[in-house]
Design an enzyme around this catalytic site. Structure first.
Site, PDB file in Angstrom:
ATOM      1  N   ARG A 131       0.879  -1.147  -0.117  1.00 31.95           N
ATOM      2  CA  ARG A 131       0.030   0.013  -0.038  1.00 31.95           C
ATOM      3  C   ARG A 131       0.968   1.160   0.029  1.00 31.95           C
ATOM      4  NH1 ARG A 131      -2.907   0.456   5.163  1.00 31.95           N
ATOM      5  NH2 ARG A 131      -1.491   2.140   5.394  1.00 31.95           N
TER       6      ARG A 131
ATOM      7  N   GLU B 259       4.669   7.204   2.701  1.00 30.24           N
ATOM      8  CA  GLU B 259       5.357   6.076   3.041  1.00 30.24           C
ATOM      9  C   GLU B 259       4.941   5.078   2.057  1.00 30.24           C
ATOM     10  OE1 GLU B 259       5.112   3.401   6.480  1.00 30.24           O
ATOM     11  OE2 GLU B 259       3.041   3.905   6.792  1.00 30.24           O
TER      12      GLU B 259
ATOM     13  N   ASN C 206       4.178   0.870   2.214  1.00 32.36           N
ATOM     14  CA  ASN C 206       4.187  -0.516   3.160  1.00 32.36           C
ATOM     15  C   ASN C 206       4.309  -1.587   2.229  1.00 32.36           C
ATOM     16  OD1 ASN C 206       2.956   1.147   5.572  1.00 32.36           O
ATOM     17  ND2 ASN C 206       1.599   1.742   3.872  1.00 32.36           N
TER      18      ASN C 206
ATOM     19  N   SER D  63      -2.714  -2.790   5.739  1.00 29.74           N
ATOM     20  CA  SER D  63      -3.979  -3.248   6.215  1.00 29.74           C
ATOM     21  C   SER D  63      -5.256  -2.465   5.564  1.00 29.74           C
ATOM     22  CB  SER D  63      -4.145  -3.310   7.898  1.00 29.74           C
ATOM     23  OG  SER D  63      -3.700  -2.067   8.074  1.00 29.74           O
TER      24      SER D  63
ATOM     25  N   LYS E  54      12.098   2.664   6.375  1.00 26.34           N
ATOM     26  CA  LYS E  54      11.858   4.350   6.084  1.00 26.34           C
ATOM     27  C   LYS E  54      13.250   4.934   5.521  1.00 26.34           C
ATOM     28  CE  LYS E  54       8.031   5.097   8.027  1.00 26.34           C
ATOM     29  NZ  LYS E  54       7.326   3.621   8.125  1.00 26.34           N
TER      30      LYS E  54
ATOM     31  N   LYS F 239      11.502  10.054  11.651  1.00 29.91           N
ATOM     32  CA  LYS F 239      10.941   8.745  11.544  1.00 29.91           C
ATOM     33  C   LYS F 239      12.025   7.494  11.888  1.00 29.91           C
ATOM     34  CE  LYS F 239       7.692   9.657   7.990  1.00 29.91           C
ATOM     35  NZ  LYS F 239       6.885   9.324   6.688  1.00 29.91           N
TER      36      LYS F 239
ATOM     37  N   GLU G 263       6.912   0.368  11.838  1.00 29.63           N
ATOM     38  CA  GLU G 263       5.518   0.452  11.201  1.00 29.63           C
ATOM     39  C   GLU G 263       4.491   0.563  12.162  1.00 29.63           C
ATOM     40  OE1 GLU G 263       5.485   0.514   7.993  1.00 29.63           O
ATOM     41  OE2 GLU G 263       7.611   0.361   7.652  1.00 29.63           O
ATOM     42  N   GLY G 264       3.209   0.779  11.722  1.00 31.71           N
ATOM     43  CA  GLY G 264       2.143   0.543  12.521  1.00 31.71           C
ATOM     44  C   GLY G 264       1.927   1.560  13.266  1.00 31.71           C
TER      45      GLY G 264
ATOM     46  N   ARG H  71      -7.983   7.605   4.842  1.00 28.59           N
ATOM     47  CA  ARG H  71      -7.995   7.668   6.289  1.00 28.59           C
ATOM     48  C   ARG H  71      -7.941   9.188   6.605  1.00 28.59           C
ATOM     49  NH1 ARG H  71      -2.692   4.539   8.063  1.00 28.59           N
ATOM     50  NH2 ARG H  71      -2.148   5.482   6.276  1.00 28.59           N
TER      51      ARG H  71
HETATM   52  P1  ADP Z   1       4.062   4.468   9.971  1.00 33.50           P
HETATM   53  O1  ADP Z   1       4.752   3.235   9.529  1.00 33.50           O
HETATM   54  O2  ADP Z   1       4.107   4.516  11.769  1.00 33.50           O
HETATM   55  O3  ADP Z   1       2.755   4.432   9.802  1.00 33.50           O
HETATM   56  P2  ADP Z   1       4.191   6.862   8.424  1.00 33.50           P
HETATM   57  O4  ADP Z   1       5.445   7.377   7.954  1.00 33.50           O
HETATM   58  O5  ADP Z   1       3.002   6.600   7.793  1.00 33.50           O
HETATM   59  O6  ADP Z   1       4.573   5.854   9.727  1.00 33.50           O
HETATM   60  O7  ADP Z   1       4.119   8.134   9.617  1.00 33.50           O
HETATM   61  C1  ADP Z   1       2.665   8.154  10.444  1.00 33.50           C
HETATM   62  C2  ADP Z   1       1.779   9.498  10.326  1.00 33.50           C
HETATM   63  O8  ADP Z   1       2.508  10.567  10.406  1.00 33.50           O
HETATM   64  C3  ADP Z   1       1.376   9.361   8.814  1.00 33.50           C
HETATM   65  O9  ADP Z   1       0.056   8.621   8.659  1.00 33.50           O
HETATM   66  C4  ADP Z   1       0.944  10.799   8.582  1.00 33.50           C
HETATM   67  O10 ADP Z   1      -0.273  11.180   9.444  1.00 33.50           O
HETATM   68  C5  ADP Z   1       2.237  11.448   9.405  1.00 33.50           C
HETATM   69  N1  ADP Z   1       3.336  11.927   8.439  1.00 33.50           N
HETATM   70  C6  ADP Z   1       4.275  11.052   8.262  1.00 33.50           C
HETATM   71  N2  ADP Z   1       5.140  11.635   7.236  1.00 33.50           N
HETATM   72  C7  ADP Z   1       4.680  12.871   6.920  1.00 33.50           C
HETATM   73  C8  ADP Z   1       5.013  13.974   6.094  1.00 33.50           C
HETATM   74  N3  ADP Z   1       5.969  13.887   5.250  1.00 33.50           N
HETATM   75  N4  ADP Z   1       3.992  15.077   6.149  1.00 33.50           N
HETATM   76  C9  ADP Z   1       2.872  14.934   6.862  1.00 33.50           C
HETATM   77  N5  ADP Z   1       2.547  14.205   7.670  1.00 33.50           N
HETATM   78  C10 ADP Z   1       3.338  13.030   7.806  1.00 33.50           C
HETATM   79 MG    MG Z   2       1.704   4.916   7.823  1.00 33.21          MG
END
Ligand code: ADP
Ligand code: MG
Length: 515
Positions: free
Chosen positions: A134, A154, A156, A161, A342, A404, A408-409, A491
Site C-alpha cells: 500500500r 510512506e 508499506n 491493512s 523508511k 521517523k 511500522e504501525g 484515512r
Molecule cells: P507508520 O509506518 O508508523 O505508519 P508513517 O510514515 O506513515 O509511519 O507516519 C505516520 C503518520 O505521520 C502518517 O500517517 C501521517 O499522518 C504522518 N506523517 C508521516 N510523514 C509525514 C509527512 N512527510 N508529512 C506530513 N505528515 C506525515
Molecule cells: Mg503509515
C-alpha cells in the site's frame, strides 16, 4: 473557485440530520461488518475477553473531497511502485549496504537481517515472493501553489491493512449518497456531492487475487504422500482489526475456493512443521480442530511480525525463521519487509545519491521514472555536517519536518519542534536510526465529522491520507508473474494530530468523492 467550494464542505447538518446519519451508520456498520473488536476501556475487560462483542470501526459521516488528478496519478504509478520494491527486494547486496548502517543501532532490523542470513546460508527453497503493498499519499498544497500535487507519506510492504474495511466504507457512503434511490436525501445538498459517488473500490478483490495467484503459482504438493494445500494468515494475539482480515479470507474461501487458516504467532512452532527428511521443505500446518487432516501451506500472509512487540521471546524469532526457510511463498519475505524501511525511502528520495530509481527500473522510460520521483517529499539522513542534521537541530526548520525511525504501525515518529530536543537527549551514535522528512502540506480547509468506536461524534478540521493497494508476485530471477493495482484506502485524522494510524487510534476510515 475549488477552494471556495471546499471551504463550505461538508454541508452543515441540523440536529435531526446528524441524528439520522449517526444512527444509520451505527446500524450499517454492524450489519455489514464495518467493525472492530471494542477498544480497551470501552467495555468491561471481562466482557471484552469473551470475544462476542464488536463495534463500528471509526468512520467519517461524509466522504472527503479528493482531487481527481491526484487520485488518478496515484493509481497510475502503482504497478511501477510494485516493480520498484520487488526489484529492491531482489538486490540483496544493495539492501545489505543500507542495513549495515542500521544494524549496530537497531536490534529489530539486526534480528530480521540475521533471519535472512541464516536462511541464505542454508539456501532458500522458494524463488517466488508475494507483495501486498500500500502506497500512502497526502495532497500537497504549499502556499502559492496553483494546483495540488501528490506526495508519498510512506510505502508499506508488510501487513498493509484496511483493504477489507475501506471497501465497506466506500459501499456505505455510496449507499448514503444514493438513498433513497431516485430521491437521495440522506445528506444535505452540496455541489461536491451533487450526482457524485465514490470511485469503485476493488481492494478486497485485488488483495485476494494476489494471494490466490501465489497459491496457484506454488504448484502441487511437495509432500509425500501429497497433502491438500492452504493459505495461512499469521495474526497477532487479540487482534482488534480482525474483520478487515476476514474480508480477505472469506473472499479466498468463497470465490477462489482456497482453504485459509488463521494462526497466532505464538502458535506457529506448535502447529506447523517442516519434515526434516524432505529437502523441498514444505510447511505443514495441522489445524487443532482437525488433527487428522494436515495441510501444506502454499502462501504465508503476515498480519503480524512487523513490530518489535510481535517478537516477545526468542521463540518468536525461531517461528519467523521457520516460515522463512520453508517452501511456502512469503508475503512478505524478510528482504521484502526490509525494503519497506523508511531508510530505503530516504535513500531513494536523496537527490545526492546515485540515481537508484533508474537502476531499479531499467525497462521504464525517463518520464515514468520522473513521475515516481515527483511523488517524493524531501528526505534526509542525519549524517555529521549534512543538511538533514542542520534542518533537524534548528527549531525553526525542524518545525517543518518529521523524524521517523525504522518502524511500522504508527506512534513511533517525532514531530516538528520536538525534534531538536529529542535529538539532544539521544546519543549521537544512535541518530543513524532516524530519517528526517519534510512535512507534506495538505489543504487547510478540509473538515469532516467522525463517529468513533466508542460512540462519540467529533467534528473538526481534518487531514486525509490516501493509500493505493497493489500486488505483485515475482521470482528471484526477475520474472514477474502478476502485477496489479486496485483498491484504495482513505484515512482521515484530526488536523491537530500528527499521527495518522486507524489501528493506533489516531484516525478514522473514510471514502472520497473526486473533484
Ligand atoms: P507508520 O509506518 O508508523 O505508519 P508513517 O510514515 O506513515 O509511519 O507516519 C505516520 C503518520 O505521520 C502518517 O500517517 C501521517 O499522518 C504522518 N506523517 C508521516 N510523514 C509525514 C509527512 N512527510 N508529512 C506530513 N505528515 C506525515
Ligand atoms: Mg503509515
Amino acid at each position: 473557485m475549488a477552494q471556495l467550494i471546499l471551504a463550505t464542505y461538508p454541508p452543515p447538518l441540523d440536529p435531526a440530520q446528524e441524528q439520522f446519519l449517526v444512527s444509520t451508520i451505527k446500524d450499517w456498520t454492524i450489519q455489514n461488518g464495518l467493525t472492530v473488536r471494542p477498544p480497551p476501556n470501552f467495555v468491561p475487560e471481562e466482557a471484552g475477553q469473551k470475544g462476542v462483542l464488536a463495534t463500528n470501526a471509526p468512520v467519517t459521516l461524509f466522504p472527503s473531497p479528493f482531487p481527481k488528478s491526484c487520485f488518478e496519478e496515484a493509481r497510475a504509478v502503482q504497478t511501477v511502485y510494485n516493480e520498484l520494491y520487488a526489484e529492491i527486494s531482489r538486490d540483496e547486496k544493495w539492501l545489505g549496504e543500507i542495513m549495515e548502517e542500521l544494524i549496530d543501532v537497531d536490534d529489530f532490523i539486526s534480528n530480521l537481517w540475521k533471519v535472512h542470513l541464516a536462511v541464505k546460508k542454508e539456501g532458500y527453497v522458494q524463488k517466488l515472493s508475494l507483495g501486498l503493498f500500500r502506497s500512502d499519499y497526502m495532497v500537497h498544497t504549499p502556499p502559492g501553489s496553483t494546483a495540488p500535487s501528490l506526495k508519498q507519506v510512506e510505502f508499506n510492504t508488510i501487513s498493509s491493512s484496511f483493504g477489507g474495511l475501506s471497501s465497506r466504507v466506500t459501499a456505505m457512503h455510496t449507499e448514503l449518497l444514493s438513498s433513497p434511490p431516485g430521491f437521495p436525501i440522506s445528506y444535505p445538498r452540496h455541489t461536491l456531492l451533487d450526482g457524485k459517488l465514490p470511485p469503485e473500490n476493488t481492494a478486497v478483490e485485488t488483495l485476494s487475487a494476489g494471494l490466490a495467484a501465489a497459491h496457484t503459482a506454488y504448484g502441487s504438493s511437495k509432500s509425500s504422500p501429497s497433502l491438500p494445500l492452504c493459505i495461512l494468515f499469521i495474526v497477532q494475539e487479540n487482534e482488534r482489526n480482525i474483520f478487515d482480515q476476514l474480508a480477505l479470507s472469506t473472499r479466498l474461501t468463497n470465490f477462489h475456493k482456497i482453504p485459509v487458516f488463521r494462526l497466532k504467532t505464538s502458535e506457529i512452532l506448535d502447529r506447523t512443521s517442516i519434515p526434516a527428511s524432505n529437502p523441498s521443505r514444505p510447511l505443514v500446518y495441522t489445524p487443532p480442530h482437525s488433527r487428522s487432516t494436515p495441510f501444506e501451506v502454499t502462501t504465508v500472509y503476515l498480519r503480524s511480525f512487523y513490530a518489535p512487540t510481535d517478537y516477545k521471546l526468542d521463540r518468536d524469532w525461531a517461528a519467523r525463521t521457520q516460515l522463512e526457510r520453508s517452501a511456502a511463498i512469503k508475503c512478505p519475505t524478510v528482504l521484502n519487509q526490509l525494503s519497506g524501511c523508511k531508510k530505503v525511502q530516504q535513500v531513494l528520495a536523496d537527490p545526492n545519491r546515485a540515481d537508484h530509481l533508474a537502476r531499479f527500473l531499467p525497462g521504464k522510460d525517463q518520464a515514468t521514472v520522473a513521475r515516481i520521483r515527483e511523488t517524493f517529499a524531501p528526505q534526509y539522513d542525519l549524517a555529521p555536517g549534512g543538511r538533514g542534521r542542520e534542518l533537524a537541530l534548528n527549531p525553526e526548520t525542524a518545525a517543518n519536518h518529521v523524524l521517523k525511525p525504522q518502524r511500522e504501525g504508527g506512534g513511533n515518529n517525532i514531530y516538528k519542534t520536538d525534534i531538536p530536543e529529542f535529538l539532544r537527549s539521544t546519543p549521537e551514535t544512535e541518530w543513524k536510526r532516524w530519517v528526517l522528512m519534510e512535512l507534506i502540506q495538505p489543504p487547510a480547509e478540509a473538515k469532516n465529522i467522525v463517529l468513533r468506536s466508542d460512540g462519540q461524534v467529533v467534528s473538526g478540521n481534518v487531514v486525509g491520507e490516501l493509500g493505493i493497494f497493489g500486488t505483485i508476485l515475482w521470482s528471484s530471477d526477475g520474472e514477474i508473474l502478476h502485477n496489479k493495482e486496485g483498491g484504495w484506502l482513505m484515512r482521515t485524522k484530526g488536523k491537530e494530530s500528527n499521527e495518522g494510524g486507524v489501528a493506533a487510534g489516531f484516525s478514522s476510515l473514510d471514502s472520497i468523492v473526486l473533484y
